[in-house]
Design a protein around this motif. Structure first.
Motif, PDB file in Angstrom:
ATOM      1  N   ALA A  13      46.805   5.076  80.035  1.00 42.59           N
ATOM      2  CA  ALA A  13      47.304   4.136  79.032  1.00 42.59           C
ATOM      3  C   ALA A  13      46.179   3.812  78.070  1.00 42.59           C
ATOM      4  O   ALA A  13      45.020   3.684  78.474  1.00 42.59           O
ATOM      5  N   ALA A  14      46.523   3.682  76.783  1.00 45.13           N
ATOM      6  CA  ALA A  14      45.517   3.367  75.769  1.00 45.13           C
ATOM      7  C   ALA A  14      46.118   2.427  74.742  1.00 45.13           C
ATOM      8  O   ALA A  14      47.216   2.669  74.237  1.00 45.13           O
ATOM      9  N   ALA A  15      45.381   1.361  74.442  1.00 40.88           N
ATOM     10  CA  ALA A  15      45.867   0.377  73.482  1.00 40.88           C
ATOM     11  C   ALA A  15      44.814   0.106  72.418  1.00 40.88           C
ATOM     12  O   ALA A  15      43.616   0.097  72.703  1.00 40.88           O
ATOM     13  N   SER A  16      45.278  -0.115  71.214  1.00 40.23           N
ATOM     14  CA  SER A  16      44.417  -0.501  70.098  1.00 40.23           C
ATOM     15  C   SER A  16      44.992  -1.742  69.451  1.00 40.23           C
ATOM     16  O   SER A  16      46.193  -1.802  69.170  1.00 40.23           O
ATOM     17  N   PHE A  17      44.132  -2.747  69.216  1.00 36.17           N
ATOM     18  CA  PHE A  17      44.546  -3.944  68.494  1.00 36.17           C
ATOM     19  C   PHE A  17      43.633  -4.141  67.298  1.00 36.17           C
ATOM     20  O   PHE A  17      42.420  -4.074  67.416  1.00 36.17           O
ATOM     21  N   HIS A  18      44.231  -4.342  66.159  1.00 32.92           N
ATOM     22  CA  HIS A  18      43.568  -4.377  64.851  1.00 32.92           C
ATOM     23  C   HIS A  18      42.474  -3.311  64.753  1.00 32.92           C
ATOM     24  O   HIS A  18      41.390  -3.546  64.237  1.00 32.92           O
ATOM     25  N   GLY A  19      42.801  -2.108  65.247  1.00 34.05           N
ATOM     26  CA  GLY A  19      41.881  -0.975  65.133  1.00 34.05           C
ATOM     27  C   GLY A  19      41.942  -0.377  63.741  1.00 34.05           C
ATOM     28  O   GLY A  19      43.009  -0.294  63.132  1.00 34.05           O
ATOM     29  N   GLY A  20      40.796   0.052  63.241  1.00 30.39           N
ATOM     30  CA  GLY A  20      40.741   0.645  61.914  1.00 30.39           C
ATOM     31  C   GLY A  20      40.608   2.149  61.955  1.00 30.39           C
ATOM     32  O   GLY A  20      40.148   2.723  62.936  1.00 30.39           O
ATOM     33  N   ASN A  21      41.063   2.804  60.907  1.00 31.48           N
ATOM     34  CA  ASN A  21      40.887   4.252  60.731  1.00 31.48           C
ATOM     35  C   ASN A  21      41.436   5.057  61.909  1.00 31.48           C
ATOM     36  O   ASN A  21      40.793   5.975  62.406  1.00 31.48           O
ATOM     37  N   LEU A  22      42.659   4.725  62.311  1.00 35.34           N
ATOM     38  CA  LEU A  22      43.297   5.454  63.399  1.00 35.34           C
ATOM     39  C   LEU A  22      43.929   6.758  62.916  1.00 35.34           C
ATOM     40  O   LEU A  22      44.244   7.631  63.728  1.00 35.34           O
ATOM     41  N   LYS A  50      47.876  12.334  76.988  1.00 33.11           N
ATOM     42  CA  LYS A  50      48.936  12.238  77.995  1.00 33.11           C
ATOM     43  C   LYS A  50      49.257  10.780  78.312  1.00 33.11           C
ATOM     44  O   LYS A  50      50.267  10.486  78.961  1.00 33.11           O
ATOM     45  N   ALA A  51      48.397   9.881  77.886  1.00 31.57           N
ATOM     46  CA  ALA A  51      48.559   8.460  78.165  1.00 31.57           C
ATOM     47  C   ALA A  51      49.693   7.853  77.352  1.00 31.57           C
ATOM     48  O   ALA A  51      50.084   8.382  76.314  1.00 31.57           O
ATOM     49  N   ARG A  52      50.206   6.731  77.827  1.00 31.25           N
ATOM     50  CA  ARG A  52      51.100   5.933  77.005  1.00 31.25           C
ATOM     51  C   ARG A  52      50.231   5.157  76.016  1.00 31.25           C
ATOM     52  O   ARG A  52      49.190   4.621  76.385  1.00 31.25           O
ATOM     53  N   VAL A  53      50.676   5.081  74.781  1.00 30.22           N
ATOM     54  CA  VAL A  53      49.870   4.482  73.715  1.00 30.22           C
ATOM     55  C   VAL A  53      50.586   3.274  73.113  1.00 30.22           C
ATOM     56  O   VAL A  53      51.793   3.317  72.857  1.00 30.22           O
ATOM     57  N   TYR A  54      49.814   2.224  72.903  1.00 29.87           N
ATOM     58  CA  TYR A  54      50.328   1.049  72.192  1.00 29.87           C
ATOM     59  C   TYR A  54      49.342   0.695  71.089  1.00 29.87           C
ATOM     60  O   TYR A  54      48.140   0.579  71.336  1.00 29.87           O
ATOM     61  N   VAL A  55      49.856   0.511  69.884  1.00 29.48           N
ATOM     62  CA  VAL A  55      49.024   0.120  68.749  1.00 29.48           C
ATOM     63  C   VAL A  55      49.585  -1.168  68.158  1.00 29.48           C
ATOM     64  O   VAL A  55      50.736  -1.209  67.719  1.00 29.48           O
ATOM     65  N   GLY A  56      48.773  -2.212  68.172  1.00 33.19           N
ATOM     66  CA  GLY A  56      49.135  -3.473  67.538  1.00 33.19           C
ATOM     67  C   GLY A  56      48.303  -3.621  66.273  1.00 33.19           C
ATOM     68  O   GLY A  56      47.076  -3.685  66.342  1.00 33.19           O
ATOM     69  N   ASP A  91      54.301   9.164  74.429  1.00 34.53           N
ATOM     70  CA  ASP A  91      55.037   7.924  74.648  1.00 34.53           C
ATOM     71  C   ASP A  91      54.250   6.809  73.965  1.00 34.53           C
ATOM     72  O   ASP A  91      53.135   6.479  74.387  1.00 34.53           O
ATOM     73  N   HIS A  92      54.806   6.226  72.925  1.00 32.54           N
ATOM     74  CA  HIS A  92      54.007   5.285  72.132  1.00 32.54           C
ATOM     75  C   HIS A  92      54.854   4.201  71.480  1.00 32.54           C
ATOM     76  O   HIS A  92      56.073   4.346  71.344  1.00 32.54           O
TER      77      HIS A  92
END
Length: 245
Positions: free
Chosen positions: A146-155, A171-177, A203-204
């Motif tokens: 699993a991988a999450a980004s919050f207020h990440g820049g330059n994605l 392969k991880a589930r991804v969440y971007v806030g 899966d995101h």
């Protein structure tokens, strides 16, 4: 809550890190790597790691700027306002490349194993750490679920090391806030990231936190928003509960 100070040997030196565990789950097998924002490890990040550890995970907070230690400390409310500290921070961020952190992440994962954290691993990153959390998932797909980004820049930028270019390896589930308005992650990048993840069948979820400014999750940041931060905690808790259990 227990904090253990670690020194992690990497290709380029020794990175200091904090490993946080709950007193009720001292032998947790599931781990989280928390990738810092631009202001470095400090009490505010420790508090966030402690909250995550309270969910039953072993949470590692490495110093990504270790190559340039000692530095700071920086005040997250003013560091980018004062010209002297702004220049120092900009140099640290630009001097710590994605490739450096990608290589370091292998050592971070090994450090968790050495501490008995042998189960699934999630990553979460804030600000500059957001892209690093996603790039780690792409580079170590058999270890990060699993991988999450919050207020990440330059994605999803034009740069060669932009995470969206590695979507096929995730392969991880991804969440971007994302912040409602964020010049470091404008709408065109959001659309590009969504397309890359969808084409790669990752899966995101990408969620827009309308009204939130870049940095809203971190309690010592000048734009911290308690309501938005709680929403982020709910999303993160759900992501990890469904993937790290």
């Amino acid at each position: 809550m227990a904090k253990q100070d670690l020194e992690i040997t990497t290709r380029d030196g020794v990175a200091k890190a904090g490993l946080f565990r709950s007193a009720t789950a001292p032998s947790s097998k599931a781990g989280v790597v928390l990738y810092m924002d631009a202001f470095g490890p400090r009490p505010a990040l420790n508090a966030m790691a402690e909250r995550l550890a309270g969910e039953g995970y072993a949470v590692l907070v490495p110093d990504l700027f270790y190559r340039n230690a000692p530095y700071g400390p920086f005040d997250a409310k003013t560091a980018f306002v004062v010209e002297e500290t702004k220049a120092a921070l900009t140099a640290l961020v630009k001097g710590t490349t994605q490739d450096m952190t990608i290589n370091d992440s292998g050592a971070f994962l090994d450090a968790l194993v050495a501490e008995g954290v042998t189960g699934p691993v999630g990553t979460v990153g804030y600000c500059m750490g957001g892209a690093r959390a996603l790039n780690a998932a792409a580079t170590y797909p058999d270890r990060i679920v699993a991988a999450a980004s919050f207020h990440g820049g330059n994605l999803a930028s034009d740069a060669a090391d932009s995470p969206h270019r590695k979507a096929a390896s995730i392969k991880a589930r991804v969440y971007v806030g994302m912040s409602g308005v964020d010049k470091s992650f404008p709408p065109e990048q959001s659309a590009r990231l969504a397309e890359a993840l969808r084409v790669a069948e990752v899966d995101h979820a990408i969620e827009n936190y309308a009204g939130m400014a870049h940095g809203w999750c971190v309690p010592d940041h000048s734009v911290f928003n308690a309501t938005g931060a709680e929403r982020h905690w709910k999303r993160l808790a759900t992501l990890f509960a469904e993937t790290l259990a």
